[in-house]
Design an enzyme around this catalytic site. Structure first.
Site, short mmCIF file in Angstrom:
data_model
loop_
_atom_site.label_atom_id
_atom_site.label_comp_id
_atom_site.label_asym_id
_atom_site.label_seq_id
_atom_site.Cartn_x
_atom_site.Cartn_y
_atom_site.Cartn_z
N SER A 1 0.15 -14.81 8.33
CA SER A 1 -0.87 -14.88 9.38
C SER A 1 -0.92 -16.32 9.85
CB SER A 1 -2.20 -14.49 8.72
OG SER A 1 -3.29 -14.95 9.46
N TYR B 1 -9.35 -15.80 2.31
CA TYR B 1 -8.17 -15.26 3.01
C TYR B 1 -7.15 -16.37 3.30
CZ TYR B 1 -5.80 -12.58 6.80
OH TYR B 1 -4.90 -11.92 7.61
N1 NAD Z 1 -4.81 -7.62 12.21
C1 NAD Z 1 -4.39 -8.81 12.53
O1 NAD Z 1 -4.64 -9.34 13.63
C2 NAD Z 1 -3.56 -9.61 11.57
C3 NAD Z 1 -3.22 -10.94 11.90
C4 NAD Z 1 -2.46 -11.67 11.01
C5 NAD Z 1 -2.02 -11.10 9.82
N2 NAD Z 1 -2.37 -9.82 9.52
C6 NAD Z 1 -1.93 -9.28 8.25
O2 NAD Z 1 -1.23 -8.05 8.48
C7 NAD Z 1 -1.43 -7.18 7.36
C8 NAD Z 1 -1.92 -5.83 7.85
O3 NAD Z 1 -3.12 -6.01 8.54
P1 NAD Z 1 -3.93 -4.84 9.26
O4 NAD Z 1 -4.55 -5.46 10.46
O5 NAD Z 1 -3.08 -3.63 9.36
O6 NAD Z 1 -5.09 -4.63 8.17
P2 NAD Z 1 -5.94 -3.32 7.81
O7 NAD Z 1 -7.20 -3.80 7.13
O8 NAD Z 1 -6.11 -2.49 9.00
O9 NAD Z 1 -5.01 -2.61 6.74
C9 NAD Z 1 -4.82 -3.22 5.46
C10 NAD Z 1 -4.55 -2.18 4.41
O10 NAD Z 1 -4.62 -2.81 3.12
C11 NAD Z 1 -5.34 -1.96 2.25
N3 NAD Z 1 -6.01 -2.68 1.17
C12 NAD Z 1 -7.06 -3.53 1.29
N4 NAD Z 1 -7.51 -3.86 0.08
C13 NAD Z 1 -6.73 -3.22 -0.82
C14 NAD Z 1 -6.71 -3.17 -2.23
N5 NAD Z 1 -7.64 -3.79 -2.98
N6 NAD Z 1 -5.75 -2.45 -2.84
C15 NAD Z 1 -4.85 -1.76 -2.11
N7 NAD Z 1 -4.84 -1.75 -0.77
C16 NAD Z 1 -5.76 -2.47 -0.13
C17 NAD Z 1 -6.39 -1.32 3.16
O11 NAD Z 1 -6.98 -0.17 2.58
C18 NAD Z 1 -5.60 -1.05 4.41
O12 NAD Z 1 -4.98 0.21 4.38
C19 NAD Z 1 -2.41 -7.90 6.43
O13 NAD Z 1 -1.70 -8.57 5.43
C20 NAD Z 1 -3.08 -8.91 7.33
O14 NAD Z 1 -3.57 -10.02 6.62
C21 NAD Z 1 -3.13 -9.06 10.37
#
Ligand code: NAD
Length: 241
Positions: A142, A155
């Site tokens: 990220s 985070y």
């Molecule tokens: N959404 C964004 O804009 C963005 C930006 C930069 C990086 N990211 C990264 O991309 C990745 C995916 O993000 P997203 O937006 O799809 O997030 P999201 O929250 O929509 O999905 C994340 C998933 O991780 C699972 N999760 C959370 N805690 C957990 C736990 N304790 N055990 C097992 N599973 C768990 C959740 O249930 C969910 O299904 C993440 O690593 C996030 O940090 C996202």
């Protein structure tokens, strides 16, 4: 670069968001899928959808903030589906809290999901990947992996920590043909995490996470000898190329 059919991918955070999109694309590539998430009902739904489309799936409900639970999950995955070709550690938790607001247990939960789980999953597959002649490890990074953001007291250090772990493991993995990279979305994505944290301006611009998935197919095919290891990649740019 090689075909992925019949090979195994381990994917965390597969129940929704970007992980859900990656799971669907990996299934289309013929990968056998170990899908991990804490959301039991949603994970089962994804596994049912993919199984109905002909994919072979092992859904594992796991709380990745717990070391014991994570170890149990990865050992089950290895026992049932064998050495993975690729591990994508995509699960993360982002709860915006300032230093005054956050408690130790909350800090540890976010850090453990992001960083401790990256270590435990990588450690468990490391020797099997060496024995198999290589593989690919990918951690979802990220902007928070290289910059500070207000209220990201857990985070941000978690994502920075993944960048550090990636750099060391890429060096150690190179002689064994294990590629280790981080990847940042590179574009605002329409996911549940974004719905919770984006402002209205970002929500105007967000894209379907499926548009980022070509990058993850490329990463599943990589080994260190392809020359892409120890890098912080950009999923949007890789997918558009
Ligand atoms: N959404 C964004 O804009 C963005 C930006 C930069 C990086 N990211 C990264 O991309 C990745 C995916 O993000 P997203 O937006 O799809 O997030 P999201 O929250 O929509 O999905 C994340 C998933 O991780 C699972 N999760 C959370 N805690 C957990 C736990 N304790 N055990 C097992 N599973 C768990 C959740 O249930 C969910 O299904 C993440 O690593 C996030 O940090 C996202």
């Amino acid at each position: 670069m090689e075909t992925l059919t019949g090979k195994t991918a381990i994917l965390t955070g597969a129940a929704q968001g970007l992980g859900y999109a990656i799971a669907h694309v990996y299934a289309r590539e013929g990968l056998r899928l170990v899908l991990m998430d804490v959301l039991a009902d949603k994970l089962q739904q994804v596994a049912d959808e993919l199984t109905a489309s002909g994919a072979e799936c092992l859904p594992i409900v796991v709380d990745l903030s717990s070391a014991e639970d994570t170890q149990r999950a990865i050992h089950l995955a290895l026992a049932q589906f064998g050495t993975p070709r690729v591990v994508v550690h995509n699960a993360a938790l982002l709860k915006e809290r300032s230093m005054q607001e956050i408690e130790l247990a909350q800090w540890q939960r976010e850090m453990n999901i992001i960083l401790q789980a990256a270590f435990i999953l990588s450690k468990a597959v490391w020797q099997p990947m060496i024995d198999a002649g290589g593989g690919s490890l990918v951690y979802l990074s990220s902007g928070s992996g290289i910059k500070g953001f207000l209220k990201e007291v857990a985070y941000c250090p978690g994502k920075h920590g993944q960048e550090g772990l990636m750099k060391v493991l890429a060096m150690e993995g190179e002689p064994f043909n294990i590629a280790v990279n981080t990847i940042t979305p590179g574009a605002p994505i329409n996911t549940p995490m974004s719905a919770e944290n984006y402002n209205d301006d970002l929500k105007q611009k967000w894209v379907d996470p499926l548009l980022l998935t070509p990058a993850f197919v490329q990463l599943a095919k990589l080994t260190a000898q392809d020359g892409i290891t120890g890098q912080r990649l950009n999923a949007w740019e890789m997918s558009q190329a």
